[in-house]
Design a protein around this motif. Structure first.
Motif, PDB file in Angstrom:
ATOM      1  N   THR A 425       0.641   0.159  14.650  1.00  0.00           N
ATOM      2  CA  THR A 425       1.199   0.319  13.206  1.00  0.00           C
ATOM      3  C   THR A 425       2.686   0.418  13.400  1.00  0.00           C
ATOM      4  O   THR A 425       3.236   0.497  14.666  1.00  0.00           O
ATOM      5  CB  THR A 425       0.701   1.456  12.786  1.00  0.00           C
ATOM      6  N   ARG A 426       3.468   0.817  12.449  1.00  0.00           N
ATOM      7  CA  ARG A 426       4.869   1.131  12.499  1.00  0.00           C
ATOM      8  C   ARG A 426       5.064   2.544  13.246  1.00  0.00           C
ATOM      9  O   ARG A 426       4.217   3.423  12.916  1.00  0.00           O
ATOM     10  CB  ARG A 426       5.614   1.122  11.143  1.00  0.00           C
ATOM     11  N   PRO A 427       6.164   2.669  13.863  1.00  0.00           N
ATOM     12  CA  PRO A 427       6.397   4.376  14.107  1.00  0.00           C
ATOM     13  C   PRO A 427       6.634   5.102  12.889  1.00  0.00           C
ATOM     14  O   PRO A 427       6.005   6.176  13.095  1.00  0.00           O
ATOM     15  CB  PRO A 427       7.829   4.412  14.792  1.00  0.00           C
ATOM     16  N   GLU A 428       6.969   4.599  11.709  1.00  0.00           N
ATOM     17  CA  GLU A 428       7.157   5.522  10.480  1.00  0.00           C
ATOM     18  C   GLU A 428       7.329   4.238   9.369  1.00  0.00           C
ATOM     19  O   GLU A 428       7.697   3.194   9.413  1.00  0.00           O
ATOM     20  CB  GLU A 428       8.052   6.440  10.414  1.00  0.00           C
ATOM     21  N   TYR A 429       6.620   4.565   8.362  1.00  0.00           N
ATOM     22  CA  TYR A 429       7.214   3.701   6.979  1.00  0.00           C
ATOM     23  C   TYR A 429       8.257   4.368   6.311  1.00  0.00           C
ATOM     24  O   TYR A 429       8.120   5.629   5.710  1.00  0.00           O
ATOM     25  CB  TYR A 429       5.745   3.693   6.088  1.00  0.00           C
ATOM     26  N   ARG A 430       9.254   3.796   5.991  1.00  0.00           N
ATOM     27  CA  ARG A 430      10.347   4.288   5.251  1.00  0.00           C
ATOM     28  C   ARG A 430       9.887   4.648   3.684  1.00  0.00           C
ATOM     29  O   ARG A 430       9.631   3.694   3.020  1.00  0.00           O
ATOM     30  CB  ARG A 430      11.494   3.277   5.194  1.00  0.00           C
ATOM     31  N   PRO A 431      10.063   5.994   3.447  1.00  0.00           N
ATOM     32  CA  PRO A 431       9.750   6.338   2.144  1.00  0.00           C
ATOM     33  C   PRO A 431      10.784   5.477   0.927  1.00  0.00           C
ATOM     34  O   PRO A 431      11.929   5.506   1.459  1.00  0.00           O
ATOM     35  CB  PRO A 431      10.102   7.753   2.069  1.00  0.00           C
ATOM     36  N   PRO A 432      10.245   5.223  -0.130  1.00  0.00           N
ATOM     37  CA  PRO A 432       8.993   5.484  -0.584  1.00  0.00           C
ATOM     38  C   PRO A 432       8.043   4.475  -0.636  1.00  0.00           C
ATOM     39  O   PRO A 432       6.753   4.606  -1.182  1.00  0.00           O
ATOM     40  CB  PRO A 432       9.390   5.645  -2.103  1.00  0.00           C
ATOM     41  N   TYR A 433       8.123   3.505   0.588  1.00  0.00           N
ATOM     42  CA  TYR A 433       7.334   2.398   0.717  1.00  0.00           C
ATOM     43  C   TYR A 433       6.236   2.680   1.931  1.00  0.00           C
ATOM     44  O   TYR A 433       6.148   2.321   3.031  1.00  0.00           O
ATOM     45  CB  TYR A 433       8.108   1.370   1.135  1.00  0.00           C
ATOM     46  N   LEU A 434       5.426   3.710   1.362  1.00  0.00           N
ATOM     47  CA  LEU A 434       4.506   4.112   2.396  1.00  0.00           C
ATOM     48  C   LEU A 434       3.127   3.197   2.220  1.00  0.00           C
ATOM     49  O   LEU A 434       2.766   2.928   1.012  1.00  0.00           O
ATOM     50  CB  LEU A 434       4.397   5.378   1.977  1.00  0.00           C
ATOM     51  N   LEU A 435       2.395   2.966   3.220  1.00  0.00           N
ATOM     52  CA  LEU A 435       1.220   2.247   3.532  1.00  0.00           C
ATOM     53  C   LEU A 435      -0.190   3.291   2.681  1.00  0.00           C
ATOM     54  O   LEU A 435      -0.120   4.329   3.027  1.00  0.00           O
ATOM     55  CB  LEU A 435       0.621   2.278   4.681  1.00  0.00           C
ATOM     56  N   PRO A 436      -0.210   2.731   1.551  1.00  0.00           N
ATOM     57  CA  PRO A 436      -1.517   3.760   0.764  1.00  0.00           C
ATOM     58  C   PRO A 436      -2.573   4.165   1.530  1.00  0.00           C
ATOM     59  O   PRO A 436      -3.248   3.375   2.393  1.00  0.00           O
ATOM     60  CB  PRO A 436      -1.852   2.703  -0.618  1.00  0.00           C
ATOM     61  N   ASP A 437      -3.152   5.307   1.266  1.00  0.00           N
ATOM     62  CA  ASP A 437      -4.285   5.691   1.652  1.00  0.00           C
ATOM     63  C   ASP A 437      -5.464   4.946   1.047  1.00  0.00           C
ATOM     64  O   ASP A 437      -5.136   4.644  -0.311  1.00  0.00           O
ATOM     65  CB  ASP A 437      -4.607   6.965   1.573  1.00  0.00           C
ATOM     66  N   VAL A 438      -6.757   4.754   1.404  1.00  0.00           N
ATOM     67  CA  VAL A 438      -7.750   4.261   0.793  1.00  0.00           C
ATOM     68  C   VAL A 438      -9.055   5.111   1.219  1.00  0.00           C
ATOM     69  O   VAL A 438      -9.290   5.431   2.246  1.00  0.00           O
ATOM     70  CB  VAL A 438      -8.094   2.577   1.456  1.00  0.00           C
TER      71      VAL A 438
END
Length: 438
Positions: A425-438
């Motif tokens: 995965t990425r080290p981090e997702y740049r806010p506000p473009y976060l990977l949604p929880d499912v």
């Protein structure tokens, strides 16, 4: 030479599959027409827009692109082909707010596949998304989880799964003509060019560059990290392994599994061991992914199997007669599968063949049929698209780490390898473009 005739193949297809692939499609009544929203309208996405707009059962009701310079031409295309003016927006979130949509088509760069797919599934839409399934393994897993949880039809854009000559090749293999097959190969050997080293600059007017970057790190704009050549950078793409290689690996994996099944064994699952060698050796430019690469995928079993991927994007000549293709080798014969046909051999003698083309409309027709019937499409994300995409992601991780990876097929993690698992995965997702929880 005995030629594998199309009529022999057609006899082995079910009537439903034959009708879906070849039957004429009547213009649907307005109440029955599928309402489509297209995220992305340039490059590969422009071809998808055209294909959906020309389908007699579709209305392209909404379009979206972060580069507003591309929207006027896309609007005119839809008006010409569909007879209606679509809603046009810059932000995909506004497109998802357009309530009449039944289907979302995603033709964006790799780093923008997962988030819109998951949100579309959550909003009750079916999805046609370009390959690979995400920017990394975790994104692909999250997309599959959303598909499963919300009961959506999700088709990956690996069009070979619906094209006639690929289907006839698999049918030929399933009849056992190749014998015991232990080795398959996929390759890219077409000539590409350097992307150079242009300086950073300001984003073009009309481009929401922050939205284009999305979950990726904030960096200065560079024309080579943008339209067309974004795929050669770690932040956005998956190299040529995920760009073109996913098509070839998908066919090779499909064909090798068909050969295994022809011997009365279970379908091929995920590989157990992955190794990769290569580098950015030929082009003197700013791309980060390799231009020369070999990946070996070793499968458990009695006997084991090996699938090899080779990429040489700097040579101006084909390999085994095909600039890009797949092959399966057995103790009775072998088959070479290209974009325009396939040839089977026993010894030096060619014994069977078929011809065809890359017809995207068949893949889209299959998807739209499944939207209405709720059957699994030919490149169903969970069972076809994600496993083939995983080969690309794992191969890239093996190359980046230089490690021999041992894959757990259940968790899709790598045994005792923190460095490899960090790249899932990425080290981090740049806010506000976060990977949604499912």
């Amino acid at each position: 030479m005995a030629v594998w005739r199309r009529r022999e193949f057609l006899k082995r297809m079910s009537a439903a599959a034959a009708a879906a692939a070849w039957g004429p499609v009547a213009k649907a009544d307005a109440s029955e027409r599928v309402q489509v929203g297209c995220i992305g309208v340039g490059g590969r996405a422009a071809a998808l827009l055209h294909s959906f707009a020309t389908h007699p059962q579709c209305d392209v009701a909404a379009i979206c692109d972060v580069d507003t310079r591309k929207l006027p031409a896309a609007i005119e295309t839809v008006k010409k082909l569909n007879g209606k003016t679509p809603v046009a927006v810059q932000d995909y979130r506004k497109l998802l707010d357009h309530r009449p949509l039944d289907v979302v088509v995603i033709g964006t760069p790799d780093h923008w596949h997962a988030i819109p797919t998951i949100l579309a599934c959550q909003s009750g839409r079916d999805v046609y998304v370009e390959k690979p399934d995400g920017h990394n393994i975790v994104e692909g897993q999250r997309m599959v989880a959303a598909q499963r949880k919300y009961g959506r039809v999700v088709q990956l854009g690996t069009q070979s799964r619906s094209n006639k000559h690929f289907l006839s090749a698999i049918d030929y293999i399933r009849q056992g003509h190749l014998g015991t097959c232990l080795v398959a190969k996929a390759w890219e050997s077409g000539l590409q060019g350097s992307i150079g080293r242009p300086p950073d600059s300001e984003p073009p007017p009309g481009v929401d560059y922050d939205l284009w970057l999305g979950p990726a790190p904030l960096r200065p704009f560079n024309v080579r990290r943008f339209h067309g050549s974004w795929r050669w950078f770690f932040d956005y793409g998956t190299g040529d392994l995920g760009n073109d290689g996913v098509h070839r690996l998908d066919v090779a994996r499909w064909a090798l599994s068909a050969a295994v099944e022809a011997q009365g064994q279970p379908p091929l699952g995920l590989p157990r061991v992955i190794t990769a060698h290569g580098g950015h050796w030929y082009f003197d430019d700013m791309q980060e992914w390799p231009d020369t690469l070999q990946v070996n995928y070793e499968y458990d079993g009695q006997p084991g199997r090996i699938l090899t991927y080779e990429m040489r994007v700097w040579n101006p000549y084909p390999y085994l007669g095909e600039p890009e293709g797949a092959a399966v080798f057995g103790d009775k014969g072998y088959i070479i599968i290209g974009n325009r046909g396939w040839r089977a051999y026993q010894g030096k003698e060619q014994v069977a063949q078929d011809t065809g083309s890359y017809d995207e409309s068949l893949h889209i027709a299959n998807f739209l049929d499944c939207v209405k019937t709720r059957r699994k499409p030919n490149a169903d994300l969970e069972t076809v698209g994600h496993p083939s995409s995983l080969l690309c992601h794992a191969g890239n991780i093996a190359w980046r780490t230089g490690h021999r990876l041992v894959l757990d097929p259940i968790t899709e993690t790598f045994a005792n390898d923190p460095a490899a698992n960090a790249l899932r995965t990425r080290p981090e997702y740049r806010p506000p473009y976060l990977l949604p929880d499912v």
